[in-house]
Write an enzyme that holds these catalytic residues in place. Sequence first.
Site, PDB file in Angstrom:
ATOM      1  N   GLN A 126       0.835  -1.198   0.000  1.00 17.78           N
ATOM      2  CA  GLN A 126       0.000   0.000   0.000  1.00 17.78           C
ATOM      3  C   GLN A 126       0.874   1.255   0.000  1.00 17.78           C
ATOM      4  O   GLN A 126       1.614   1.492   0.949  1.00 17.78           O
ATOM      5  CB  GLN A 126      -0.892  -0.012   1.241  1.00 17.78           C
ATOM      6  N   SER A 129       1.265   6.362   3.010  1.00 19.39           N
ATOM      7  CA  SER A 129       1.997   7.278   3.901  1.00 19.39           C
ATOM      8  C   SER A 129       3.268   7.819   3.266  1.00 19.39           C
ATOM      9  O   SER A 129       3.930   7.135   2.467  1.00 19.39           O
ATOM     10  CB  SER A 129       2.354   6.571   5.209  1.00 19.39           C
ATOM     11  N   GLU A 248      -9.521  -2.447   5.744  1.00 22.24           N
ATOM     12  CA  GLU A 248      -8.239  -2.789   6.354  1.00 22.24           C
ATOM     13  C   GLU A 248      -8.329  -2.835   7.874  1.00 22.24           C
ATOM     14  O   GLU A 248      -7.813  -3.751   8.522  1.00 22.24           O
ATOM     15  CB  GLU A 248      -7.172  -1.779   5.924  1.00 22.24           C
ATOM     16  N   SER A 368      -3.264   6.201  13.157  1.00 18.79           N
ATOM     17  CA  SER A 368      -2.939   6.256  14.579  1.00 18.79           C
ATOM     18  C   SER A 368      -4.192   6.347  15.440  1.00 18.79           C
ATOM     19  O   SER A 368      -5.234   6.852  15.003  1.00 18.79           O
ATOM     20  CB  SER A 368      -2.030   7.459  14.866  1.00 18.79           C
TER      21      SER A 368
END
Length: 384
Positions: A126, A129, A248, A368
Amino acid sequence: MDFEMGREAADLRHELRDLVKTHVPEDFLGAFTDDPADLAVAQKFCQLLAERGLLCMSWPEQFGGRGSSVWEQTVVREEMWAHHEPRGAQYMGVNWVGPTLMRHGTAEQQRKHLPRIARGEVIWCQGFSEPEAGSDLASLRTAATHDGDGWRINGQKIWTSYATMAQWCFLLARTTKWDKNTTKKQAGLTIFLVPMDDPAITVRPIGCMMGPHHLNEVFIDDLRVTEADILGTLDDGWSIVADVLSFERLGIARYARCERLLHMAPEQLGEHWPDLPPELRGRWTRMLTHCRRARLLAYRLVSLQSEGRVTPTDVAAYRIAVTKLDQDSAEVLMEIAAEAPEEGTALFRSEVEDHWRYSQASTVSSGSIEMQRILLSRSLLAAR
């Protein structure tokens, strides 16, 4: 509380446990260790599940599945994570790449990618980020510039799990420059499906305490893609990201491993169990209760997701509960393992340590816990 799903699910659970016991070494602690044999075990086991139609059970038959219920797929999810995920990295393709392609992919993209995922033949990573776009993902700088009949992509991704072994990447890039005066920064983003063996892509591993393959940097220098590589609609990639993160974050049954290890503790300590401090045994009981809570939340979301009614707020609440369970149960288990007799408990202590190491990253990976709390808080305030 009764969590039974019926006779078929119970039979499936027994079948999966028998397969793990027969084909996975007793001391297996995941595919991504320093021993290459562990990855080989996972790849072979994944192929075995695929051959038996157990890898993508709830997928439609036309895409390589069995058309089974979401509850049977939940059983697979629970048993795999409870036993240190002997499917290796395939859970990404099964849990969210495949379902997202079914929802947003073209017929050609589905024909190209879904059968290979269903057969356990391909690994995905993926590309979300970036060094300056983690929790604030929409601030990413990787850009795709229109070039003739295609696009050229340049940028950098970080924390990209399995990038060294993946054949394909689910890549998010900016295709329209953001004008903060007129649009939200979530606009103008697009998903591209790109092959990892393209020479324009460079991968550099990042060492971490969980072992190899979990963290990597990915550098993209003039990667050439075509319109056929775009998933969904140009500039509307953020709506797909929302689906991906929903699939996910629900896709890993963290509570299943917590519960299995907690139940093992009294058996492993045997006659020494009553000698544990009452406070520690009380926390152990509390963790089992929290496992039930997380399982109940997961089942609620599985039901909502199957009806297309799950929201980011629902997933955020579950994510907070299950990642906190991961860490809190790991702390309790580490204290219990420290009191376990050395003889006959080496594997249990190794499993607990492995669980503890993975738990340290659980409140950061896939979004997060701080961002999940902000999302949940905003939703609750808006509803007042």
